[in-house]
Each structure stands twice: as structure tokens, then as C-alpha cells.
Design a protein around this motif. Structure first.
Motif, PDB file in Angstrom:
ATOM      1  N   ALA A 185      21.968 -53.630 -13.520  1.00  0.00           N
ATOM      2  CA  ALA A 185      22.419 -52.263 -13.259  1.00  0.00           C
ATOM      3  C   ALA A 185      21.425 -51.246 -13.826  1.00  0.00           C
ATOM      4  O   ALA A 185      21.149 -50.225 -13.190  1.00  0.00           O
ATOM      5  CB  ALA A 185      23.799 -52.042 -13.856  1.00  0.00           C
ATOM      6  N   GLY A 186      20.879 -51.512 -14.990  1.00  0.00           N
ATOM      7  CA  GLY A 186      19.883 -50.616 -15.568  1.00  0.00           C
ATOM      8  C   GLY A 186      18.616 -50.556 -14.752  1.00  0.00           C
ATOM      9  O   GLY A 186      18.052 -49.476 -14.528  1.00  0.00           O
ATOM     10  N   ILE A 187      18.158 -51.704 -14.286  1.00  0.00           N
ATOM     11  CA  ILE A 187      16.959 -51.740 -13.443  1.00  0.00           C
ATOM     12  C   ILE A 187      17.218 -51.009 -12.132  1.00  0.00           C
ATOM     13  O   ILE A 187      16.379 -50.239 -11.667  1.00  0.00           O
ATOM     14  CB  ILE A 187      16.512 -53.193 -13.203  1.00  0.00           C
ATOM     15  N   ALA A 188      18.389 -51.222 -11.549  1.00  0.00           N
ATOM     16  CA  ALA A 188      18.724 -50.545 -10.292  1.00  0.00           C
ATOM     17  C   ALA A 188      18.814 -49.034 -10.497  1.00  0.00           C
ATOM     18  O   ALA A 188      18.387 -48.263  -9.646  1.00  0.00           O
ATOM     19  CB  ALA A 188      20.037 -51.086  -9.738  1.00  0.00           C
ATOM     20  N   PHE A 189      19.337 -48.609 -11.631  1.00  0.00           N
ATOM     21  CA  PHE A 189      19.449 -47.177 -11.918  1.00  0.00           C
ATOM     22  C   PHE A 189      18.063 -46.531 -12.017  1.00  0.00           C
ATOM     23  O   PHE A 189      17.866 -45.400 -11.580  1.00  0.00           O
ATOM     24  CB  PHE A 189      20.226 -46.969 -13.220  1.00  0.00           C
ATOM     25  N   VAL A 190      17.112 -47.249 -12.596  1.00  0.00           N
ATOM     26  CA  VAL A 190      15.772 -46.693 -12.765  1.00  0.00           C
ATOM     27  C   VAL A 190      14.962 -46.770 -11.479  1.00  0.00           C
ATOM     28  O   VAL A 190      14.247 -45.831 -11.120  1.00  0.00           O
ATOM     29  CB  VAL A 190      15.033 -47.429 -13.913  1.00  0.00           C
ATOM     30  N   VAL A 191      15.086 -47.883 -10.749  1.00  0.00           N
ATOM     31  CA  VAL A 191      14.203 -48.118  -9.623  1.00  0.00           C
ATOM     32  C   VAL A 191      14.670 -47.444  -8.336  1.00  0.00           C
ATOM     33  O   VAL A 191      13.872 -46.868  -7.601  1.00  0.00           O
ATOM     34  CB  VAL A 191      14.022 -49.646  -9.389  1.00  0.00           C
ATOM     35  N   VAL A 192      15.966 -47.512  -8.065  1.00  0.00           N
ATOM     36  CA  VAL A 192      16.488 -47.010  -6.785  1.00  0.00           C
ATOM     37  C   VAL A 192      16.421 -45.483  -6.775  1.00  0.00           C
ATOM     38  O   VAL A 192      16.852 -44.832  -7.696  1.00  0.00           O
ATOM     39  CB  VAL A 192      17.934 -47.473  -6.561  1.00  0.00           C
TER      40      VAL A 192
END
Length: 78
Positions: free
Chosen positions: A69-76
Motif C-alpha cells: 500500500a505504501g509503494i502504491a501510494f508513492v508510485v501511482v
């Protein structure tokens, strides 16, 4: 009175992360790991409570979910 000051959404930069900002963020992480630990402490406390209540398996699962979820929040891009 401020002359030449424009506040308009079209003048604001995009939400993309450029190389300079990403490298400076990594430098902050390298120089101040305690600050990063303080910022991540709510997630670590949540994982501690899950570990205490549900066990190791659920904690690992929750940690992976938080990581993704953290990676998706930063990348998307929104």
C-alpha cells in the motif's frame, strides 16, 4: 502589496517525483534514520498489536499489505 504573485493550479508542479527529489529523500533517510523510525512508528505499533493479538503469520501478512500500500501510494499517480 505583492506584485507578480500568481496562485493558480496551472502554475503548480505536477505530482511526479523527479530524480533530484528522490535522491534528496534518500539522503535524508541515510542521515536521519531516527526521523524515519519516528515517522513509521504508528505502522510499527499497529504491527506490534497485530502480533500480540493474532500471531506472527497475520503480522507478516499485515506488514506486506502495508508495504504494498505504501509503494502504491508513492508510485501511482492520482
Amino acid at each position: 502589496m505583492i506584485v507578480g504573485f500568481v496562485w493558480h493550479p496551472e502554475c503548480m508542479p505536477g505530482k511526479e517525483i523527479d530524480r533530484a527529489r528522490a535522491s534528496s529523500a534518500l539522503e535524508v533517510i541515510r542521515q536521519h534514520p531516527v526521523l524515519v523510525l519516528f515517522a513509521a512508528s504508528p505502522a510499527l505499533a499497529l504491527l506490534g498489536v497485530i502480533w500480540w493479538l493474532a500471531g506472527t503469520g497475520w503480522t507478516i501478512f499485515a506488514a506486506l499489505v502495508l508495504l504494498v500500500a505504501g509503494i502504491a501510494f508513492v508510485v501511482v499517480k492520482r
